[in-house]
Design a protein around this motif. Structure first.
Motif, PDB file in Angstrom:
ATOM      1  N   VAL A  78     -27.164  10.673  42.804  1.00  0.00           N
ATOM      2  CA  VAL A  78     -26.283  10.549  41.631  1.00  0.00           C
ATOM      3  C   VAL A  78     -24.976  10.715  41.672  1.00  0.00           C
ATOM      4  O   VAL A  78     -24.199   9.978  41.044  1.00  0.00           O
ATOM      5  N   ARG A  79     -24.488  11.576  42.740  1.00  0.00           N
ATOM      6  CA  ARG A  79     -23.050  11.607  42.844  1.00  0.00           C
ATOM      7  C   ARG A  79     -22.200  10.536  43.177  1.00  0.00           C
ATOM      8  O   ARG A  79     -21.390  10.285  42.744  1.00  0.00           O
ATOM      9  N   LEU A  80     -22.976   9.379  43.989  1.00  0.00           N
ATOM     10  CA  LEU A  80     -22.324   8.466  44.331  1.00  0.00           C
ATOM     11  C   LEU A  80     -21.970   7.456  43.178  1.00  0.00           C
ATOM     12  O   LEU A  80     -21.214   6.491  43.325  1.00  0.00           O
ATOM     13  N   TYR A  81     -22.855   7.546  41.984  1.00  0.00           N
ATOM     14  CA  TYR A  81     -22.394   6.809  41.073  1.00  0.00           C
ATOM     15  C   TYR A  81     -21.670   7.658  39.984  1.00  0.00           C
ATOM     16  O   TYR A  81     -21.413   7.055  38.743  1.00  0.00           O
ATOM     17  N   SER A  82     -21.569   8.853  40.019  1.00  0.00           N
ATOM     18  CA  SER A  82     -20.851   9.649  39.141  1.00  0.00           C
ATOM     19  C   SER A  82     -19.094   9.687  39.555  1.00  0.00           C
ATOM     20  O   SER A  82     -18.990   8.869  40.243  1.00  0.00           O
ATOM     21  N   CYS A  83     -18.639  10.634  38.716  1.00  0.00           N
ATOM     22  CA  CYS A  83     -17.168  10.685  38.887  1.00  0.00           C
ATOM     23  C   CYS A  83     -16.786  11.524  40.207  1.00  0.00           C
ATOM     24  O   CYS A  83     -17.008  12.423  40.434  1.00  0.00           O
ATOM     25  N   THR A  84     -16.197  10.439  41.180  1.00  0.00           N
ATOM     26  CA  THR A  84     -16.029  10.850  42.400  1.00  0.00           C
ATOM     27  C   THR A  84     -14.959   9.956  43.114  1.00  0.00           C
ATOM     28  O   THR A  84     -14.678   9.218  42.361  1.00  0.00           O
ATOM     29  N   PRO A  85     -14.350  10.460  43.889  1.00  0.00           N
ATOM     30  CA  PRO A  85     -13.016   9.667  44.713  1.00  0.00           C
ATOM     31  C   PRO A  85     -13.829   8.479  45.181  1.00  0.00           C
ATOM     32  O   PRO A  85     -14.729   8.583  46.013  1.00  0.00           O
ATOM     33  N   ARG A  86     -13.091   7.524  45.196  1.00  0.00           N
ATOM     34  CA  ARG A  86     -13.905   6.046  45.356  1.00  0.00           C
ATOM     35  C   ARG A  86     -12.518   5.067  45.917  1.00  0.00           C
ATOM     36  O   ARG A  86     -11.344   5.284  45.555  1.00  0.00           O
ATOM     37  N   ASN A  87     -12.918   4.094  46.565  1.00  0.00           N
ATOM     38  CA  ASN A  87     -11.825   3.045  47.040  1.00  0.00           C
ATOM     39  C   ASN A  87     -11.469   2.401  46.144  1.00  0.00           C
ATOM     40  O   ASN A  87     -12.279   1.394  45.553  1.00  0.00           O
ATOM     41  N   PHE A  88     -10.040   2.137  45.860  1.00  0.00           N
ATOM     42  CA  PHE A  88      -9.579   1.107  45.010  1.00  0.00           C
ATOM     43  C   PHE A  88      -8.425   0.445  45.887  1.00  0.00           C
ATOM     44  O   PHE A  88      -7.613   1.237  46.869  1.00  0.00           O
ATOM     45  N   SER A  89      -8.148  -0.790  45.723  1.00  0.00           N
ATOM     46  CA  SER A  89      -7.092  -1.508  46.207  1.00  0.00           C
ATOM     47  C   SER A  89      -5.824  -1.567  45.373  1.00  0.00           C
ATOM     48  O   SER A  89      -5.931  -1.822  44.147  1.00  0.00           O
ATOM     49  N   VAL A  90      -4.807  -1.213  45.719  1.00  0.00           N
ATOM     50  CA  VAL A  90      -3.438  -1.135  44.843  1.00  0.00           C
ATOM     51  C   VAL A  90      -2.433  -2.064  45.436  1.00  0.00           C
ATOM     52  O   VAL A  90      -2.174  -2.268  46.592  1.00  0.00           O
ATOM     53  N   SER A  91      -1.629  -2.713  44.506  1.00  0.00           N
ATOM     54  CA  SER A  91      -0.546  -3.419  45.114  1.00  0.00           C
ATOM     55  C   SER A  91       0.651  -2.520  45.324  1.00  0.00           C
ATOM     56  O   SER A  91       1.049  -1.731  44.468  1.00  0.00           O
ATOM     57  N   LEU A  92       1.284  -2.809  46.222  1.00  0.00           N
ATOM     58  CA  LEU A  92       2.274  -1.599  46.812  1.00  0.00           C
ATOM     59  C   LEU A  92       3.621  -1.974  46.186  1.00  0.00           C
ATOM     60  O   LEU A  92       4.339  -1.186  45.395  1.00  0.00           O
ATOM     61  N   ARG A  93       3.911  -3.082  45.655  1.00  0.00           N
ATOM     62  CA  ARG A  93       4.999  -3.397  44.787  1.00  0.00           C
ATOM     63  C   ARG A  93       4.806  -2.797  43.428  1.00  0.00           C
ATOM     64  O   ARG A  93       5.726  -2.284  42.863  1.00  0.00           O
ATOM     65  N   GLU A  94       3.609  -2.994  42.898  1.00  0.00           N
ATOM     66  CA  GLU A  94       3.269  -2.471  41.763  1.00  0.00           C
ATOM     67  C   GLU A  94       3.319  -0.837  41.567  1.00  0.00           C
ATOM     68  O   GLU A  94       3.777  -0.252  40.924  1.00  0.00           O
ATOM     69  N   GLU A  95       2.759  -0.328  42.604  1.00  0.00           N
ATOM     70  CA  GLU A  95       2.283   0.919  42.598  1.00  0.00           C
ATOM     71  C   GLU A  95       3.876   1.738  42.959  1.00  0.00           C
ATOM     72  O   GLU A  95       3.998   2.905  42.331  1.00  0.00           O
ATOM     73  N   LEU A  96       4.727   1.207  43.680  1.00  0.00           N
ATOM     74  CA  LEU A  96       6.028   1.793  44.037  1.00  0.00           C
ATOM     75  C   LEU A  96       7.115   1.367  43.252  1.00  0.00           C
ATOM     76  O   LEU A  96       8.197   1.934  43.222  1.00  0.00           O
ATOM     77  N   LYS A  97       6.612   0.258  42.238  1.00  0.00           N
ATOM     78  CA  LYS A  97       7.943  -0.184  41.335  1.00  0.00           C
ATOM     79  C   LYS A  97       8.979  -0.869  42.392  1.00  0.00           C
ATOM     80  O   LYS A  97      10.032  -0.508  41.879  1.00  0.00           O
ATOM     81  N   ARG A  98       8.684  -1.447  43.131  1.00  0.00           N
ATOM     82  CA  ARG A  98       9.649  -1.784  44.005  1.00  0.00           C
ATOM     83  C   ARG A  98       9.608  -3.552  43.941  1.00  0.00           C
ATOM     84  O   ARG A  98       9.025  -4.176  44.937  1.00  0.00           O
ATOM     85  N   THR A  99      10.404  -4.179  43.263  1.00  0.00           N
ATOM     86  CA  THR A  99      10.525  -5.657  43.058  1.00  0.00           C
ATOM     87  C   THR A  99      11.573  -6.165  43.985  1.00  0.00           C
ATOM     88  O   THR A  99      11.734  -7.431  44.242  1.00  0.00           O
ATOM     89  N   ASP A 100      12.168  -5.130  44.750  1.00  0.00           N
ATOM     90  CA  ASP A 100      13.593  -5.522  45.726  1.00  0.00           C
ATOM     91  C   ASP A 100      13.054  -5.742  46.962  1.00  0.00           C
ATOM     92  O   ASP A 100      13.960  -6.255  48.248  1.00  0.00           O
TER      93      ASP A 100
END
Length: 344
Positions: A245-267
């Motif tokens: 149940v825990r595997l499908y409930s509220c748990t930390p899981r892998n997400f991919s994030v864009s570094l430029r968007e995550e860090l707000k670095r457009t330079d």
């Protein structure tokens, strides 16, 4: 005779007292709102109708700007025009923390899309062109460490029929990008490459092997923060059914994030352009039946460092600066279902 005189005198005294009270309230309880190069409330906007050239800037530019300031400008042109923004070369706000502009910054939004956020002494883009006939600029400063000179942006009009300048892949590899559009195109080209060797060969076909040697040459920091901050495994004593149940409930899981968007670095351009992070996800079916809006929220957040390839414009020189750098990303290590009313 005396009684009428007393009544008249009392009436005059009451009238004077009312005037004094009214003046007092006007002075101290109804202050006038002074607009200074924008608005003080970040939830409001100063709308500027763009019919020619003009400028917006931080208060007191090019001197130190004030603390605790939130200024927003929305530039609006006619429907057949675009708006071009040009940054003054004099630029300086409070420095970022871990490469992220958290405290004092200026950011630009175009059609609900954040084009970039800049702070410190990092190079702001030379020019930006709106996609449509509107564009917004927001300036924020906190209560600490105001800097100088702040920022100044000049705006002007361009016909909507004028296309934004593009850069072919070969040209982008030969010269450093000079605008946000060129940086975006180069970032997309680099993102498609599969190895560091391919990235460097694409950027500098004639000297990519030398760049590889310099990139991994030992320096004073030898090991970055990503090697120092080790992950700590957490164990859990759960039975098999609860674990499923825990595997499908509220748990930390892998997400991919864009570094430029995550860090707000457009330079800058990062390779890899995306990384995996642990973020809270899943449903909250086992939340209290008395809760109508149960949300999965992080209870424990840690910062972890990841070593990546950084490509950045080399000021006053041809080509791109290439270096290995550590970028900080937030990871959720513990999550829980919380009733929104309690969380608020």
């Amino acid at each position: 005779m005396i009684l009428p005189l007393l009544l008249i005198l009392a009436s005059l005294l009451q009238h004077d007292g009312s005037d004094a009270e009214s003046s007092h309230v006007s002075k101290f309880h109804l202050p006038s709102i002074k607009e200074q190069n924008g608005v003080q409330d970040s939830h409001q906007e100063k709308v500027i109708t763009v019919s020619g050239e003009g400028m917006i800037h931080s208060p007191d530019f090019p001197h130190t700007y004030p603390r605790n300031t939130a200024l927003v400008w929305r530039l609006v042109a006619s429907s057949n025009m675009k708006i071009q923004l040009t940054f003054d070369q004099r630029f300086g706000l409070e420095d970022p923390e871990d490469g992220i502009c958290k405290y004092d910054f200026v950011e630009i939004e175009d059609e609900k899309t954040l084009l970039g956020r800049w702070c410190g002494s990092q190079s702001a883009p030379s020019t930006l062109v709106s996609k449509g006939s509107q564009i917004s600029v927001r300036f924020v400063s906190d209560e600490y460490f105001p800097s100088e000179p702040g920022f100044c942006i000049r705006y002007s009009l361009l016909p909507a029929s004028v296309s934004e300048p593009g850069v072919p892949a070969a040209a982008a590899a030969a010269a450093a990008p000079t605008s946000l559009q060129e940086m975006e195109e180069l970032s997309e080209a680099v993102e498609e490459l599969g190895t560091v060797e391919e990235v460097l060969q694409f950027l500098e076909p004639e000297r990519w092997q030398l760049d590889m040697e310099e990139l991994y040459k030992p320096t004073w920091h030898v090991l970055g923060k990503s090697f120092i901050h080790n992950k700590k495994a957490r164990g859990a004593d759960l039975n098999l059914l609860r674990e499923e149940v825990r595997l499908y409930s509220c748990t930390p899981r892998n997400f991919s994030v864009s570094l430029r968007e995550e860090l707000k670095r457009t330079d800058a351009i990062f390779w890899p352009s995306c990384l995996l992070v642990k973020r809270c996800g899943g449903n909250c079916a086992c939340c209290s039946h008395r809760c109508f809006d149960c949300q999965c929220v992080p209870l424990r957040v840690t910062k972890k460092y990841h070593e990546v390839l950084l490509l950045k414009h080399r000021s006053g020189a041809r080509g791109l600066q290439k270096s290995l750098t550590d970028v900080p990303l937030e990871h959720h290590e513990e999550c829980s279902c919380v009733c929104k009313d309690d969380w608020d």
